[in-house]
Design an enzyme around this catalytic site. Structure first.
Site, PDB file in Angstrom:
ATOM      1  CD  GLU A 439      -2.859  -0.927  -0.086  1.00  0.00           C
ATOM      2  OE1 GLU A 439      -2.876   0.129  -0.750  1.00  0.00           O
ATOM      3  OE2 GLU A 439      -3.456  -1.963  -0.422  1.00  0.00           O
TER       4      GLU A 439
HETATM    5  C1  LIG Z   1       2.614  -9.556   0.489  1.00  0.00           C
HETATM    6  C2  LIG Z   1       2.311  -8.477  -0.504  1.00  0.00           C
HETATM    7  C3  LIG Z   1       0.983  -8.153  -0.785  1.00  0.00           C
HETATM    8  C4  LIG Z   1       0.691  -7.179  -1.740  1.00  0.00           C
HETATM    9  N1  LIG Z   1      -0.621  -6.931  -2.089  1.00  0.00           N
HETATM   10  C5  LIG Z   1      -0.878  -6.155  -3.178  1.00  0.00           C
HETATM   11  C6  LIG Z   1      -2.202  -6.068  -3.728  1.00  0.00           C
HETATM   12  O1  LIG Z   1      -3.150  -6.637  -3.200  1.00  0.00           O
HETATM   13  N2  LIG Z   1      -2.387  -5.328  -4.848  1.00  0.00           N
HETATM   14  C7  LIG Z   1      -1.362  -4.677  -5.464  1.00  0.00           C
HETATM   15  O2  LIG Z   1      -1.602  -4.041  -6.482  1.00  0.00           O
HETATM   16  N3  LIG Z   1      -0.099  -4.731  -4.962  1.00  0.00           N
HETATM   17  C8  LIG Z   1       0.167  -5.462  -3.852  1.00  0.00           C
HETATM   18  N4  LIG Z   1       1.452  -5.552  -3.353  1.00  0.00           N
HETATM   19  C9  LIG Z   1       2.508  -4.771  -3.991  1.00  0.00           C
HETATM   20  C10 LIG Z   1       3.023  -3.661  -3.094  1.00  0.00           C
HETATM   21  O3  LIG Z   1       2.068  -2.636  -2.981  1.00  0.00           O
HETATM   22  C11 LIG Z   1       4.370  -3.197  -3.678  1.00  0.00           C
HETATM   23  O4  LIG Z   1       5.302  -4.229  -3.397  1.00  0.00           O
HETATM   24  C12 LIG Z   1       4.821  -1.886  -3.077  1.00  0.00           C
HETATM   25  O5  LIG Z   1       4.004  -0.841  -3.513  1.00  0.00           O
HETATM   26  C13 LIG Z   1       6.282  -1.551  -3.448  1.00  0.00           C
HETATM   27  O6  LIG Z   1       6.517  -1.717  -4.813  1.00  0.00           O
HETATM   28  P1  LIG Z   1       7.782  -2.581  -5.293  1.00  0.00           P
HETATM   29  O7  LIG Z   1       7.716  -3.876  -4.587  1.00  0.00           O
HETATM   30  O8  LIG Z   1       7.816  -2.604  -6.761  1.00  0.00           O
HETATM   31  O9  LIG Z   1       9.040  -1.800  -4.729  1.00  0.00           O
HETATM   32  P2  LIG Z   1       9.771  -0.587  -5.477  1.00  0.00           P
HETATM   33  O10 LIG Z   1       8.773   0.396  -5.952  1.00  0.00           O
HETATM   34  O11 LIG Z   1      10.730  -1.145  -6.463  1.00  0.00           O
HETATM   35  O12 LIG Z   1      10.577   0.072  -4.258  1.00  0.00           O
HETATM   36  C14 LIG Z   1      11.866  -0.383  -3.832  1.00  0.00           C
HETATM   37  C15 LIG Z   1      12.438   0.656  -2.856  1.00  0.00           C
HETATM   38  O13 LIG Z   1      12.578   1.926  -3.526  1.00  0.00           O
HETATM   39  C16 LIG Z   1      11.909   2.941  -2.801  1.00  0.00           C
HETATM   40  N5  LIG Z   1      11.298   3.895  -3.722  1.00  0.00           N
HETATM   41  C17 LIG Z   1      10.652   3.639  -4.891  1.00  0.00           C
HETATM   42  N6  LIG Z   1      10.157   4.779  -5.418  1.00  0.00           N
HETATM   43  C18 LIG Z   1      10.483   5.775  -4.564  1.00  0.00           C
HETATM   44  C19 LIG Z   1      10.248   7.176  -4.543  1.00  0.00           C
HETATM   45  N7  LIG Z   1       9.553   7.790  -5.500  1.00  0.00           N
HETATM   46  N8  LIG Z   1      10.723   7.895  -3.500  1.00  0.00           N
HETATM   47  C20 LIG Z   1      11.425   7.293  -2.513  1.00  0.00           C
HETATM   48  N9  LIG Z   1      11.677   5.974  -2.488  1.00  0.00           N
HETATM   49  C21 LIG Z   1      11.211   5.224  -3.480  1.00  0.00           C
HETATM   50  C22 LIG Z   1      10.846   2.207  -1.985  1.00  0.00           C
HETATM   51  O14 LIG Z   1      10.472   2.966  -0.834  1.00  0.00           O
HETATM   52  C23 LIG Z   1      11.540   0.906  -1.645  1.00  0.00           C
HETATM   53  O15 LIG Z   1      12.335   1.079  -0.500  1.00  0.00           O
HETATM   54  C24 LIG Z   1       1.751  -6.479  -2.375  1.00  0.00           C
HETATM   55  C25 LIG Z   1       3.071  -6.794  -2.063  1.00  0.00           C
HETATM   56  C26 LIG Z   1       3.361  -7.784  -1.163  1.00  0.00           C
HETATM   57  C27 LIG Z   1       4.808  -8.133  -0.901  1.00  0.00           C
END
Ligand SMILES: Cc1cc2nc3c(=O)[nH]c(=O)nc-3n(C[C@H](O)[C@H](O)[C@H](O)COP(=O)(O)OP(=O)(O)OC[C@H]3O[C@@H](n4cnc5c(N)ncnc54)[C@H](O)[C@@H]3O)c2cc1C
Length: 594
Positions: A439
């Protein structure tokens, strides 16, 4: 270790603290009855599933997801109890109760089992999105079974290349002559993306029409059911969407986290007769998708904050019970013979009180945010909506960071036993770890706090809150020695927050890298200060009640926890202020990106 829902703490918060009017128009007896019933259900039906679900997670075989043991039966009981509809409008079969009360109930469900409660949490988000943006027909068709819990909802944002940055969404939606769409693409990490606990699953999916511009402006929101509805409105033909696999996770292992494939011609589905493509219907207008998704995300962000509180409560209860039983050494300064329970060691008390303070402060802050949403909804207070929106990233960001700290301390209180899975303390830590990530990570919440919630209105909402904190300090001055000690902690924290707000307003427009480099410390500073403000209000309410001469340990605990927070937690604010105001140059470590 059993879970005991903190009913009295919640009632106290709702009646005396959650903002002007508390949970009006609900009378305290009804609020108590709802909370007590919810506690019975959470403790008796959901909580026993927490550990078995961790050991025997949901599975996916041949595209069919089987829930963890006991989950389907418990979900049936949840539906039969009418719990999904607590806060939703009566017009669609809900009970129309205040959000603040529903938030307290949600904490209980999550405290009993985060993995279980995620399913209704996502359904809540889908309901909010349809209430706000669905057409009349969509609301009539989809809301009653969702509000009843007979069907569940999901949120489909994430794709392999589109996580925090949803402008990268590629899932494709092709318009059909009959006004529907066919969707193609892969979504990952979809919570409860598939299961057989309900008769249908309503996926809300972000996708792009072929002629849409790149970036967030080209994203639209679609409703894609697992089963298409037959002529009588009942789930009929299978849609062309399927679960490819479930993720193996560090925590919340009983919650199925699915990879979903849309439109690859699932055999036995609608694709057999009409060609590939998951049938979907537009929600709102084309290219409004992200704005609409924000409605759902805000509901879910608030709810994830409650998960942080919930795991903190459960970990705290378990650590306290352990510390009262585990015998080790003699407490410093005590004349008692060796062999005292570890709760007598000052450092163990420090850990236990930190756990309690970092659970109760965020709970009060969250209920304050929910009460603001209730006031906004009732049209009673013109500032309430802005207050709620300012608080949502704090509830999500601060309460989940706090929940992680609390769960980690829970392991520490247990010593070596905390590292051994049997006690359950380790599961709380593993389960808590996702809360600062999904989220929107803490950084994404912090960016929202800086950009949309502080810079956009020129600091107006932040300054209204600072004025409210100052007003509470004035009240503390009339509340005896405890009030004075509380004010001594709150005043420097408020001043630190005021300095940080000024810094953001000054620096944000001219040097965004410096402002956003301090975004997470700013979120933590704001969350910590405002949770302290709510604990100060709790102290005032408890002091006023105790003045009647009662020696109620419950009231004493409220005062002790607030004073501990003032002495041990609020001083962190000075460090965050310093990192925000002076920390930007030291972030220019160019070698990191080499
Ligand atoms: C168990 C689980 C359940 C989930 N459930 C859902 C769901 O129901 N529906 C859904 O759509 N998604 C879901 N997700 C996805 C989840 O919302 C994303 O994993 C999350 O938003 C982070 O995206 P990412 O994993 O691609 O990390 P990334 O976006 O690649 O982030 C990696 C790191 O970079 C940092 N970062 C990235 N962009 C910025 C920025 N602009 N400024 C500062 N720092 C930044 C982040 O803070 C993080 O530390 C789920 C994930 C998990 C693991």
């Amino acid at each position: 270790m059993n879970y005991q829902a903190p009913v009295r703490e919640m009632l106290f918060a709702l009646q005396h603290i959650a903002g002007p009017g508390g949970v009006e128009p609900l009378d305290p007896d009804t609020a108590r009855a709802v909370l007590e019933e919810c506690a019975r259900f959470s403790e008796g039906v959901i909580a026993p599933l927490n550990r078995p679900g961790d050991l025997h997670p949901a599975t996916c075989q041949d595209g069919a997801v089987r829930p963890a043991p006991g989950f389907a039966e418990a979900y049936r009981a949840f539906v039969d109890g009418g719990w999904q509809g607590l806060q939703h409008p009566e017009a669609y079969g809900g009970q129309g109760l205040p959000r603040a009360l529903a938030a307290a109930c949600a904490e209980m469900f999550h405290g009993a089992s985060l993995s279980f409660a995620l399913c209704p949490m996502l359904t809540d988000g889908a309901i909010e999105a349809l209430l706000t943006a669905g057409s009349d027909e969509q609301r009539r068709t989809w809301l009653p079974p969702l509000v009843a819990g007979e069907w569940t909802g999901t949120m489909n944002l994430t794709e392999p290349q589109a996580g925090s940055d949803l402008s990268q969404v590629r899932c494709r939606a092709e318009r059909q002559d009959d006004g529907s769409y066919r969707l193609f693409g892969t979504k990952i990490y979809i919570t409860y993306g598939d299961h057989d606990m309900a008769a249908n699953i309503v996926h809300l999916v972000l996708a792009r029409t072929p002629d849409a511009p790149a970036g967030v402006k080209g994203i639209s929101l679609f409703l894609v059911p697992k089963f298409l509805l037959d002529a009588d409105g009942r789930p009929g033909r299978r849609n062309d969407v399927r679960c490819v696999s479930l993720e193996h996770k560090l925590g919340i292992r009983a919650s199925p986290t699915a990879v979903l494939q849309f439109g690859d011609g699932l055999p036995g589905s609608v694709a057999d007769s009409a060609g590939a493509g998951a049938r979907g219907w537009l929600v709102g207008q084309e290219r409004q998708g992200l704005a609409l998704m924000f409605i759902m995300m805000n509901a879910a962000r608030f709810a994830v904050g409650m998960q942080g509180v919930a795991i903190g409560e459960r970990a705290s209860q378990q650590a306290l019970a352990f510390a009262r039983e585990r015998v080790q050494g003699r407490a410093a300064g005590s004349d008692a013979p060796a062999g005292a329970p570890i709760v007598q060691h000052p450092d163990v008390r420090r850990m236990l009180l930190t756990m309690r303070a970092l659970t109760e402060g965020p709970r009060l802050l969250a209920l304050c945010a929910a009460a603001a949403a209730d006031r906004a909804h009732a049209g009673q207070d013109p500032d309430a909506q802005a207050l709620h929106e300012f608080l949502v990233p704090l509830v999500k960001g601060f309460a989940t960071e706090a929940g992680n700290e609390v769960a980690a301390l829970g392991v520490q209180v247990h010593g070596g036993m905390g590292f051994i899975e049997e006690t359950g303390a380790a599961q709380h830590l593993r389960d808590a770890r996702i809360l600062t990530i999904y989220e929107g990570t803490t950084a994404i919440q912090a960016n929202d706090l800086v950009g949309r919630k502080t810079l956009k209105d020129g600091g107006a909402a932040a300054r209204r809150l600072l004025a409210a904190v100052a007003a509470t300090e004035a009240e503390l001055a009339t509340a005896g020695e405890a009030g004075e000690r509380m004010a001594q902690g709150l005043l420097p924290a408020r001043q630190a927050l005021a300095d940080a707000v000024d810094f953001m307003l000054r620096t944000g427009p001219v040097d965004p890298a410096a402002a956003y480099g301090g975004a997470v410390p700013y979120l933590m500073l704001a969350g910590c200060t405002l949770a302290g403000w709510q604990l100060a209000r709790s102290l005032l309410a408890a002091t006023a009640q105790a003045a009647g001469g009662t020696n109620d340990p419950f009231l004493r605990a409220r005062i002790d926890i607030a004073l501990f927070y003032a002495a041990h937690i609020l001083p962190r604010c000075a460090a965050w202020r310093s990192a925000i105001l002076q920390g930007a140059p030291s972030l220019q470590a160019d070698w990191l990106a080499a």
